[in-house]
Motif scaffolding. Structure first.
Motif, PDB file in Angstrom:
ATOM      1  N   ASP A 197      -0.005   2.216   2.916  1.00 41.70           N
ATOM      2  CA  ASP A 197       0.836   3.126   2.137  1.00 41.70           C
ATOM      3  C   ASP A 197       0.406   4.548   2.466  1.00 41.70           C
ATOM      4  OD1 ASP A 197       1.852   0.871   0.914  1.00 41.70           O
ATOM      5  OD2 ASP A 197       0.701   1.142  -0.943  1.00 41.70           O
ATOM      6  N   SER A 198       1.382   5.438   2.594  1.00 39.92           N
ATOM      7  CA  SER A 198       1.062   6.834   2.905  1.00 39.92           C
ATOM      8  C   SER A 198       2.131   7.743   2.311  1.00 39.92           C
ATOM      9  CB  SER A 198       0.991   7.048   4.423  1.00 39.92           C
ATOM     10  OG  SER A 198       0.751   8.416   4.728  1.00 39.92           O
ATOM     11  N   GLN A 199       1.737   8.985   2.023  1.00 43.57           N
ATOM     12  CA  GLN A 199       2.711   9.959   1.571  1.00 43.57           C
ATOM     13  C   GLN A 199       2.302  11.366   1.981  1.00 43.57           C
ATOM     14  OE1 GLN A 199       2.997  10.403  -2.729  1.00 43.57           O
ATOM     15  NE2 GLN A 199       0.953   9.551  -2.983  1.00 43.57           N
ATOM     16  N   GLU A 200       3.297  12.218   2.131  1.00 49.61           N
ATOM     17  CA  GLU A 200       3.083  13.631   2.425  1.00 49.61           C
ATOM     18  C   GLU A 200       4.278  14.351   1.800  1.00 49.61           C
ATOM     19  OE1 GLU A 200       2.168  17.341   3.591  1.00 49.61           O
ATOM     20  OE2 GLU A 200       4.096  16.508   4.185  1.00 49.61           O
ATOM     21  N   ASN A 201       4.035  15.084   0.732  1.00 48.89           N
ATOM     22  CA  ASN A 201       5.123  15.557  -0.119  1.00 48.89           C
ATOM     23  C   ASN A 201       5.817  16.815   0.379  1.00 48.89           C
ATOM     24  OD1 ASN A 201       4.832  13.492  -2.049  1.00 48.89           O
ATOM     25  ND2 ASN A 201       3.121  14.562  -2.999  1.00 48.89           N
ATOM     26  N   LYS A 202       5.415  17.339   1.515  1.00 50.70           N
ATOM     27  CA  LYS A 202       6.030  18.567   2.006  1.00 50.70           C
ATOM     28  C   LYS A 202       6.892  18.303   3.225  1.00 50.70           C
ATOM     29  CE  LYS A 202       2.435  21.496   0.031  1.00 50.70           C
ATOM     30  NZ  LYS A 202       1.350  22.477   0.289  1.00 50.70           N
ATOM     31  N   SER A 203       6.272  17.987   4.347  1.00 53.76           N
ATOM     32  CA  SER A 203       7.049  17.757   5.568  1.00 53.76           C
ATOM     33  C   SER A 203       7.401  16.298   5.793  1.00 53.76           C
ATOM     34  CB  SER A 203       6.274  18.286   6.788  1.00 53.76           C
ATOM     35  OG  SER A 203       6.170  19.681   6.728  1.00 53.76           O
ATOM     36  N   GLY A 204       6.762  15.395   5.059  1.00 54.13           N
ATOM     37  CA  GLY A 204       7.081  13.989   5.204  1.00 54.13           C
ATOM     38  C   GLY A 204       6.225  13.277   6.237  1.00 54.13           C
ATOM     39  N   VAL A 205       6.323  11.958   6.236  1.00 53.94           N
ATOM     40  CA  VAL A 205       5.592  11.103   7.173  1.00 53.94           C
ATOM     41  C   VAL A 205       6.592  10.529   8.158  1.00 53.94           C
ATOM     42  CG1 VAL A 205       4.108   9.079   7.432  1.00 53.94           C
ATOM     43  CG2 VAL A 205       3.909  10.517   5.389  1.00 53.94           C
ATOM     44  N   TYR A 206       6.363  10.742   9.462  1.00 58.69           N
ATOM     45  CA  TYR A 206       7.329  10.295  10.466  1.00 58.69           C
ATOM     46  C   TYR A 206       6.767   9.245  11.415  1.00 58.69           C
ATOM     47  CZ  TYR A 206       9.600  14.592   8.945  1.00 58.69           C
ATOM     48  OH  TYR A 206      10.173  15.581   8.189  1.00 58.69           O
ATOM     49  N   GLY A 207       5.467   9.034  11.399  1.00 55.08           N
ATOM     50  CA  GLY A 207       4.909   8.041  12.303  1.00 55.08           C
ATOM     51  C   GLY A 207       3.402   8.014  12.189  1.00 55.08           C
ATOM     52  N   GLY A 208       2.795   7.096  12.914  1.00 53.00           N
ATOM     53  CA  GLY A 208       1.338   7.010  12.889  1.00 53.00           C
ATOM     54  C   GLY A 208       0.820   5.921  13.805  1.00 53.00           C
ATOM     55  N   THR A 209      -0.494   5.825  13.872  1.00 54.92           N
ATOM     56  CA  THR A 209      -1.169   4.859  14.739  1.00 54.92           C
ATOM     57  C   THR A 209      -2.374   4.279  14.019  1.00 54.92           C
ATOM     58  OG1 THR A 209      -0.523   6.087  16.726  1.00 54.92           O
ATOM     59  CG2 THR A 209      -2.328   4.510  16.965  1.00 54.92           C
ATOM     60  N   VAL A 210      -2.518   2.969  14.076  1.00 57.21           N
ATOM     61  CA  VAL A 210      -3.714   2.290  13.576  1.00 57.21           C
ATOM     62  C   VAL A 210      -4.597   1.962  14.775  1.00 57.21           C
ATOM     63  CG1 VAL A 210      -4.609   0.231  12.430  1.00 57.21           C
ATOM     64  CG2 VAL A 210      -2.544   1.350  11.558  1.00 57.21           C
ATOM     65  N   VAL A 211      -5.853   2.397  14.712  1.00 58.68           N
ATOM     66  CA  VAL A 211      -6.804   2.178  15.795  1.00 58.68           C
ATOM     67  C   VAL A 211      -7.902   1.242  15.290  1.00 58.68           C
ATOM     68  CG1 VAL A 211      -8.371   3.249  17.451  1.00 58.68           C
ATOM     69  CG2 VAL A 211      -6.344   4.506  16.672  1.00 58.68           C
ATOM     70  N   VAL A 212      -8.075   0.123  15.962  1.00 59.07           N
ATOM     71  CA  VAL A 212      -9.116  -0.850  15.618  1.00 59.07           C
ATOM     72  C   VAL A 212     -10.243  -0.720  16.628  1.00 59.07           C
ATOM     73  CG1 VAL A 212      -9.648  -3.299  15.313  1.00 59.07           C
ATOM     74  CG2 VAL A 212      -7.422  -2.404  14.601  1.00 59.07           C
ATOM     75  N   THR A 213     -11.463  -0.543  16.132  1.00 62.50           N
ATOM     76  CA  THR A 213     -12.633  -0.397  16.993  1.00 62.50           C
ATOM     77  C   THR A 213     -13.514  -1.633  16.890  1.00 62.50           C
ATOM     78  OG1 THR A 213     -12.607   1.997  16.672  1.00 62.50           O
ATOM     79  CG2 THR A 213     -14.639   1.032  17.534  1.00 62.50           C
ATOM     80  N   GLY A 214     -13.867  -2.210  18.023  1.00 59.33           N
ATOM     81  CA  GLY A 214     -14.716  -3.388  18.055  1.00 59.33           C
ATOM     82  C   GLY A 214     -16.081  -3.074  18.637  1.00 59.33           C
ATOM     83  N   SER A 215     -16.809  -4.110  19.019  1.00 66.16           N
ATOM     84  CA  SER A 215     -18.145  -3.927  19.565  1.00 66.16           C
ATOM     85  C   SER A 215     -18.083  -3.153  20.876  1.00 66.16           C
ATOM     86  CB  SER A 215     -18.798  -5.294  19.796  1.00 66.16           C
ATOM     87  OG  SER A 215     -18.036  -6.064  20.698  1.00 66.16           O
ATOM     88  N   GLY A 216     -19.106  -2.358  21.105  1.00 63.67           N
ATOM     89  CA  GLY A 216     -19.158  -1.577  22.329  1.00 63.67           C
ATOM     90  C   GLY A 216     -18.205  -0.398  22.346  1.00 63.67           C
ATOM     91  N   GLY A 217     -17.572  -0.084  21.198  1.00 66.04           N
ATOM     92  CA  GLY A 217     -16.668   1.049  21.130  1.00 66.04           C
ATOM     93  C   GLY A 217     -15.295   0.801  21.704  1.00 66.04           C
ATOM     94  N   ARG A 218     -15.002  -0.438  22.051  1.00 65.00           N
ATOM     95  CA  ARG A 218     -13.684  -0.741  22.588  1.00 65.00           C
ATOM     96  C   ARG A 218     -12.628  -0.648  21.489  1.00 65.00           C
ATOM     97  NH1 ARG A 218     -15.292  -6.320  25.385  1.00 65.00           N
ATOM     98  NH2 ARG A 218     -16.415  -6.400  23.394  1.00 65.00           N
ATOM     99  N   THR A 219     -11.422  -0.189  21.837  1.00 67.24           N
ATOM    100  CA  THR A 219     -10.392   0.040  20.831  1.00 67.24           C
ATOM    101  C   THR A 219      -9.085  -0.643  21.213  1.00 67.24           C
ATOM    102  OG1 THR A 219      -9.660   2.101  21.894  1.00 67.24           O
ATOM    103  CG2 THR A 219     -11.374   2.278  20.201  1.00 67.24           C
ATOM    104  N   ALA A 220      -8.285  -0.880  20.195  1.00 69.66           N
ATOM    105  CA  ALA A 220      -6.913  -1.368  20.360  1.00 69.66           C
ATOM    106  C   ALA A 220      -6.060  -0.619  19.357  1.00 69.66           C
ATOM    107  CB  ALA A 220      -6.845  -2.873  20.138  1.00 69.66           C
TER     108      ALA A 220
END
Length: 281
Positions: A214-237
């Motif tokens: 859930d997210s909100q931004e009461n002025k300009s709005g929310v238009y997109g985003g990214t979820v970053v998952v970090t695993g062992s060794g600093g690897r990301t998806a």
């Protein structure tokens, strides 16, 4: 407006970062209908705003957008469709964020902010959209542009005009805006219902995690985003979402979205994990 915030949450063995923003949106597809080699019966013969600039810093500014739909088809019975405006980078022409959209219909009831000018006929109808100009922007000056007009004339003819056709008109105006110095909030992030904290992959096939936020931004709005998952060794998806207009009168792309795009609820984001990772990766 482009604004990012990195927000962290602990999720069992993995660290999760979510970046939410008024991220740039891709321009609408550039196409229109009509028989190959023949001029389309339908057209937009005029389009303009009633002012070149407005002061939106008070939060109550409006501007009028006028456009005329025409058809040379003698069977035309009236016009229906929708018109879109978007924030635009005046140097590159790239659109930013999602659009403001109004429906128009000369045979039924247009949306509350759209009116039909006197003298309308099946051959030519002029509309006025009184646009409530958003108060906030990335800077003190925001450029808005008509990005798309989609219409039908009731006889089977239709158009879908974007920048190549609309750039022939005075399709932009500038707004003096209040700089939005806030960031989207991350009110909740968790593994989506039915998603296990431990996932398995078949040989040569990737696995995936599904998150809900859930997210909100009461002025300009929310238009997109990214979820970053970090695993062992600093690897990301990563897994991303973007909010857009679906053509059926709704904003889509991330759970439940309010009309001003200021709040998204139950936004599901899938993060694909590349195949071949070691356990715990």
């Amino acid at each position: 407006m482009i604004r990012l915030r990195r927000l962290l949450a602990s999720m069992t063995a993995a660290g999760v970062a979510c970046m939410l923003s008024t991220a740039p949106g891709a321009a609408a597809a550039q196409h229109y209908t009509g028989a190959p080699g023949a001029a389309a019966a339908m057209s937009v013969s005029a389009l303009s705003f009633n002012a070149k600039s407005v002061d939106a810093t008070s939060g109550s500014a409006t501007i009028e957008l006028n456009w005329t739909m025409t058809s040379s088809n003698p069977n035309a019975s009236g016009y229906g469709g929708d018109i879109h405006i978007r924030r635009m980078n005046p140097k590159t022409g790239a659109y930013i964020g999602t659009e403001l959209v109004a429906d128009f219909d000369s045979q039924g009831s247009p949306s509350g902010d759209v009116t039909i000018m006197p003298g309308a006929t099946p051959a030519s109808t002029t509309y006025t959209w009184t646009v409530a100009v958003p108060q906030y922007g990335a800077t003190t000056k925001t450029t808005w542009a008509v990005s798309e007009i989609e219409g039908r004339d009731g006889s089977g003819d239709s158009i879908d005009w974007t920048a190549p056709q609309l750039s022939a008109f005075a399709r932009t105006f500038t707004a003096r805006t209040t700089v939005d110095q806030g960031f989207p909030s991350l009110d909740q992030i968790a593994l989506a219902q039915g998603t296990q904290a431990t996932v398995y992959e078949a040989p040569g096939q990737a696995a995936a995690l599904r998150y809900q936020l859930d997210s909100q931004e009461n002025k300009s709005g929310v238009y997109g985003g990214t979820v970053v998952v970090t695993g062992s060794g600093g690897r990301t998806a990563r897994g991303s979402f973007a909010i857009g207009w679906d053509g059926n009168g709704n904003y889509q792309g991330c759970g439940n979205i309010d009309w001003l795009q200021r709040q998204v609820l139950d936004c599901a984001v899938t993060v694909s994990l590349p195949a071949g990772r070691l356990a715990g990766g």
